[in-house]
Design an enzyme around this catalytic site. Structure first.
Site, PDB file in Angstrom:
ATOM      1  N   ARG A 110     -57.404  54.177  67.640  1.00 34.37           N
ATOM      2  CA  ARG A 110     -56.406  54.768  66.749  1.00 34.37           C
ATOM      3  C   ARG A 110     -55.089  54.505  67.459  1.00 34.37           C
ATOM      4  O   ARG A 110     -54.853  54.989  68.561  1.00 34.37           O
ATOM      5  CB  ARG A 110     -56.659  56.264  66.566  1.00 34.37           C
ATOM      6  CG  ARG A 110     -55.530  57.005  65.833  1.00 34.37           C
ATOM      7  CD  ARG A 110     -55.359  56.504  64.400  1.00 34.37           C
ATOM      8  NE  ARG A 110     -54.398  57.335  63.674  1.00 34.37           N
ATOM      9  CZ  ARG A 110     -53.118  57.025  63.508  1.00 34.37           C
ATOM     10  NH1 ARG A 110     -52.643  55.888  64.029  1.00 34.37           N
ATOM     11  NH2 ARG A 110     -52.319  57.811  62.828  1.00 34.37           N
ATOM     12  N   HIS A 135     -49.405  56.678  68.940  1.00 37.27           N
ATOM     13  CA  HIS A 135     -48.537  57.266  67.919  1.00 37.27           C
ATOM     14  C   HIS A 135     -48.164  58.681  68.316  1.00 37.27           C
ATOM     15  O   HIS A 135     -48.630  59.223  69.316  1.00 37.27           O
ATOM     16  CB  HIS A 135     -49.236  57.262  66.553  1.00 37.27           C
ATOM     17  CG  HIS A 135     -50.431  58.162  66.488  1.00 37.27           C
ATOM     18  ND1 HIS A 135     -51.648  57.846  67.059  1.00 37.27           N
ATOM     19  CD2 HIS A 135     -50.616  59.395  65.922  1.00 37.27           C
ATOM     20  CE1 HIS A 135     -52.511  58.811  66.847  1.00 37.27           C
ATOM     21  NE2 HIS A 135     -51.915  59.777  66.165  1.00 37.27           N
ATOM     22  N   HIS A 161     -46.640  62.579  66.066  1.00 38.89           N
ATOM     23  CA  HIS A 161     -46.368  63.129  64.737  1.00 38.89           C
ATOM     24  C   HIS A 161     -45.737  64.501  64.826  1.00 38.89           C
ATOM     25  O   HIS A 161     -45.537  65.041  65.921  1.00 38.89           O
ATOM     26  CB  HIS A 161     -47.622  63.151  63.865  1.00 38.89           C
ATOM     27  CG  HIS A 161     -48.903  63.414  64.592  1.00 38.89           C
ATOM     28  ND1 HIS A 161     -49.192  64.599  65.181  1.00 38.89           N
ATOM     29  CD2 HIS A 161     -49.967  62.599  64.817  1.00 38.89           C
ATOM     30  CE1 HIS A 161     -50.382  64.538  65.742  1.00 38.89           C
ATOM     31  NE2 HIS A 161     -50.878  63.337  65.548  1.00 38.89           N
ATOM     32  N   GLU A 164     -52.050  68.385  66.771  1.00 32.88           N
ATOM     33  CA  GLU A 164     -53.330  67.786  66.386  1.00 32.88           C
ATOM     34  C   GLU A 164     -54.443  68.429  67.205  1.00 32.88           C
ATOM     35  O   GLU A 164     -54.490  68.304  68.423  1.00 32.88           O
ATOM     36  CB  GLU A 164     -53.309  66.281  66.640  1.00 32.88           C
ATOM     37  CG  GLU A 164     -54.651  65.584  66.391  1.00 32.88           C
ATOM     38  CD  GLU A 164     -54.589  64.095  66.685  1.00 32.88           C
ATOM     39  OE1 GLU A 164     -53.723  63.428  66.086  1.00 32.88           O
ATOM     40  OE2 GLU A 164     -55.387  63.605  67.510  1.00 32.88           O
ATOM     41  N   HIS A 189     -49.743  59.866  71.965  1.00 36.28           N
ATOM     42  CA  HIS A 189     -51.154  59.877  72.359  1.00 36.28           C
ATOM     43  C   HIS A 189     -51.916  58.719  71.728  1.00 36.28           C
ATOM     44  O   HIS A 189     -51.384  57.992  70.874  1.00 36.28           O
ATOM     45  CB  HIS A 189     -51.794  61.209  71.970  1.00 36.28           C
ATOM     46  CG  HIS A 189     -51.645  61.557  70.519  1.00 36.28           C
ATOM     47  ND1 HIS A 189     -50.540  62.207  70.009  1.00 36.28           N
ATOM     48  CD2 HIS A 189     -52.470  61.352  69.452  1.00 36.28           C
ATOM     49  CE1 HIS A 189     -50.685  62.386  68.709  1.00 36.28           C
ATOM     50  NE2 HIS A 189     -51.850  61.871  68.344  1.00 36.28           N
ATOM     51  N   GLU A 203     -52.090  61.921  57.507  1.00 38.25           N
ATOM     52  CA  GLU A 203     -52.321  60.987  58.604  1.00 38.25           C
ATOM     53  C   GLU A 203     -51.589  59.672  58.369  1.00 38.25           C
ATOM     54  O   GLU A 203     -51.323  58.923  59.304  1.00 38.25           O
ATOM     55  CB  GLU A 203     -53.834  60.744  58.746  1.00 38.25           C
ATOM     56  CG  GLU A 203     -54.246  59.852  59.890  1.00 38.25           C
ATOM     57  CD  GLU A 203     -53.988  60.453  61.266  1.00 38.25           C
ATOM     58  OE1 GLU A 203     -54.188  59.733  62.265  1.00 38.25           O
ATOM     59  OE2 GLU A 203     -53.593  61.625  61.360  1.00 38.25           O
ATOM     60  N   HIS A 221     -65.918  90.333  56.804  1.00 39.43           N
ATOM     61  CA  HIS A 221     -64.774  90.479  57.699  1.00 39.43           C
ATOM     62  C   HIS A 221     -63.537  89.903  57.027  1.00 39.43           C
ATOM     63  O   HIS A 221     -63.605  89.358  55.922  1.00 39.43           O
ATOM     64  CB  HIS A 221     -65.033  89.729  59.021  1.00 39.43           C
ATOM     65  CG  HIS A 221     -65.110  88.245  58.861  1.00 39.43           C
ATOM     66  ND1 HIS A 221     -66.198  87.587  58.302  1.00 39.43           N
ATOM     67  CD2 HIS A 221     -64.212  87.253  59.160  1.00 39.43           C
ATOM     68  CE1 HIS A 221     -65.974  86.285  58.271  1.00 39.43           C
ATOM     69  NE2 HIS A 221     -64.786  86.050  58.777  1.00 39.43           N
ATOM     70  N   HIS A 245     -59.352  88.157  58.315  1.00 40.71           N
ATOM     71  CA  HIS A 245     -58.483  87.737  59.408  1.00 40.71           C
ATOM     72  C   HIS A 245     -57.061  88.218  59.117  1.00 40.71           C
ATOM     73  O   HIS A 245     -56.428  87.773  58.161  1.00 40.71           O
ATOM     74  CB  HIS A 245     -58.515  86.218  59.551  1.00 40.71           C
ATOM     75  CG  HIS A 245     -59.901  85.686  59.780  1.00 40.71           C
ATOM     76  ND1 HIS A 245     -60.498  85.679  61.015  1.00 40.71           N
ATOM     77  CD2 HIS A 245     -60.812  85.171  58.911  1.00 40.71           C
ATOM     78  CE1 HIS A 245     -61.718  85.183  60.908  1.00 40.71           C
ATOM     79  NE2 HIS A 245     -61.937  84.867  59.643  1.00 40.71           N
ATOM     80  N   GLU A 276     -57.774  81.015  56.821  1.00 36.04           N
ATOM     81  CA  GLU A 276     -58.897  80.315  57.456  1.00 36.04           C
ATOM     82  C   GLU A 276     -59.182  79.003  56.727  1.00 36.04           C
ATOM     83  O   GLU A 276     -59.336  78.982  55.503  1.00 36.04           O
ATOM     84  CB  GLU A 276     -60.133  81.212  57.434  1.00 36.04           C
ATOM     85  CG  GLU A 276     -61.398  80.571  57.981  1.00 36.04           C
ATOM     86  CD  GLU A 276     -62.572  81.529  57.964  1.00 36.04           C
ATOM     87  OE1 GLU A 276     -63.720  81.067  58.014  1.00 36.04           O
ATOM     88  OE2 GLU A 276     -62.350  82.765  57.904  1.00 36.04           O
ATOM     89  N   HIS A 300     -64.413  88.453  53.236  1.00 33.73           N
ATOM     90  CA  HIS A 300     -65.393  87.426  52.889  1.00 33.73           C
ATOM     91  C   HIS A 300     -66.579  87.467  53.847  1.00 33.73           C
ATOM     92  O   HIS A 300     -66.555  88.121  54.883  1.00 33.73           O
ATOM     93  CB  HIS A 300     -64.765  86.034  52.912  1.00 33.73           C
ATOM     94  CG  HIS A 300     -64.195  85.624  54.242  1.00 33.73           C
ATOM     95  ND1 HIS A 300     -63.046  86.174  54.756  1.00 33.73           N
ATOM     96  CD2 HIS A 300     -64.617  84.728  55.176  1.00 33.73           C
ATOM     97  CE1 HIS A 300     -62.773  85.632  55.932  1.00 33.73           C
ATOM     98  NE2 HIS A 300     -63.721  84.760  56.218  1.00 33.73           N
TER      99      HIS A 300
END
Length: 410
Positions: free
Chosen positions: A119, A122, A124, A128, A167, A190, A304, A306, A311, A350
């Protein structure tokens, strides 16, 4: 659209298919008694055309349980619905806010590199975070102070590359690698990264010469089109590469990889386990937290929510169903299979239940520095018994049988 023809159904975009067919349908006016009666008479029959394969994979999405109610944001998409960008050396495809509009904070990319393939170097605008699904890879990342990190990763490992840090990723033997990338921007693509080849191609030759001290003619051989993913030779040993870049003198003080799958479970029970990685045990991951969850057949990720982030889920193996509860008495049930993506808004209650006969394995990811969840069971046990009885009719004796600890998986 009522009873679409086969031609019009096949012509629908993947976004329309996912949103209309599985994620955003309303369940208004469904009552338990009327729904149960309808399921056993002629009401639920469909004499027209059906996509049986899709229906078999999503039984609760198509015919939700009578407890579903109201409207809920899109909760489901699949990498199997999006186009792959295939290059010599591998492929990539992505699920962003374009495909899953409710996910404003996280986008995901699934990528494959064959052995030796790169890859391209590059950087961004988003962090990531990656989880290795298959094989082996070598990763490099440079800190702004010029120090370098280089390491090899295998299945179950993860890495983090902070936004703006340059990276690279290279597939290793014997068969390269496949990995999931998670970015803390919902509309991240991407295709929008800053590539080394494009950077060099867009600079005047005399500027490149002045900057590097190299003759301008050298850059005449640089790629005229982006490399993106391209084949290469297998690298030497990790030790040799570390020595080649300058050894300890240029080594990074920060660790950007983590052995997630091989760590001891954060929570474990007879129903499965959860491994949590965030800034507390992986300090470099300042903006993305995650959990690797394994649920055994018959088990369930407990009820539960968050409180600090939405999520974004990725399903690695098995089958699942999830009901998401939203404000103003809204709830929606959806099904998941391997390679699917799930979404749960922040603070929405959920569960995730294993509906198959093999282990359910999935990732929970969050655009935050710290993993945080609230257990319904724990809340019910922590309030005074008379308060619980007044609200739900649960007697003090009955309340004592509810698990008092956060189990994660039951």
């Amino acid at each position: 659209m009522e009873h679409p023809s086969r031609r019009s159904f096949l012509g629908m975009s993947s976004l329309a298919l996912a949103t209309a067919a599985l994620s955003g349908l309303t369940a208004n006016a469904q009552e338990r008694a009327s729904t149960q009666k309808a399921e056993h008479d002629h009401s639920s029959s469909d004499p027209g055309q059906e996509n049986k394969g899709l229906l078999d994979l999503n039984p609760n999405s198509n015919t939700p349980p009578p407890t579903d109610h109201g409207d809920v944001v899109p909760l489901w998409y699949s990498f199997d619905l999006v186009k792959k960008r295939v290059e010599e050396g591998g492929w990539t495809h992505e699920v962003t806010q374009r495909e899953l509009p409710s996910s404003r904070d996280i986008a995901g990319v699934n990528m494959r590199l064959t052995a030796g393939s790169y890859r391209e170097m590059h950087w961004h605008t988003a962090d990531e975070w990656a989880y290795v699904l298959y094989g082996n890879a070598r990763v490099t990342v440079m800190n702004p102070d010029g120090t370098m990190f280089i390491d090899d990763v295998s299945e179950g490992d993860l890495w983090i590359f902070p936004a703006g840090f340059p990276h690279s990723i290279q597939g290793l033997g014997p068969d390269g690698t496949e990995f999931l990338l998670v970015f803390n921007q919902g509309n991240f693509s991407e295709d929008g990264t800053m590539l080394l080849s494009e950077f060099v191609a867009r600079m005047p030759p005399e500027v490149l010469q002045k900057n590097t001290g190299l003759d301008a003619s050298i850059f005449a051989n640089a790629p005229k089109a982006p490399l993106y993913i391209f084949p290469g030779s297998l690298p030497p040993s990790l030790a040799a590469d570390k020595a080649d870049i300058g050894g300890e003198q240029v080594a990074s003080r920060y660790q950007y990889t983590f052995h997630m799958k091989s760590m001891a479970p954060t929570k474990t029970s007879k129903g499965g386990s959860a491994r949590i990685v965030d800034s507390r045990n992986f300090p470099a991951s300042k903006h993305i937290a995650a959990a690797l969850v394994i649920v055994k057949p018959g088990g369930m990720r407990e009820l539960h929510w968050h409180p600090n982030a939405s999520e974004w889920q990725f399903y690695i193996a098995g089958k699942a169903r999830m009901t998401v509860f939203m404000p103003v008495d809204n709830a929606r049930t959806v099904d998941f299979n391997a390679n699917d993506v799930g979404f749960v808004p922040s603070n929405a209650g959920h569960y995730i239940e294993n509906t198959g006969d093999t282990d359910l394995v999935f990732l929970e990811t969050f655009a935050t520095d710290e993993f945080m969840d609230v257990s319904l069971n724990q809340w019910l046990r922590r309030v005074p018994s008379e308060m619980l009885q007044a609200h739900l009719g649960i007697t003090p004796e009955q309340a004592k049988t509810i698990p008092a600890d956060k189990l994660a998986v039951i």
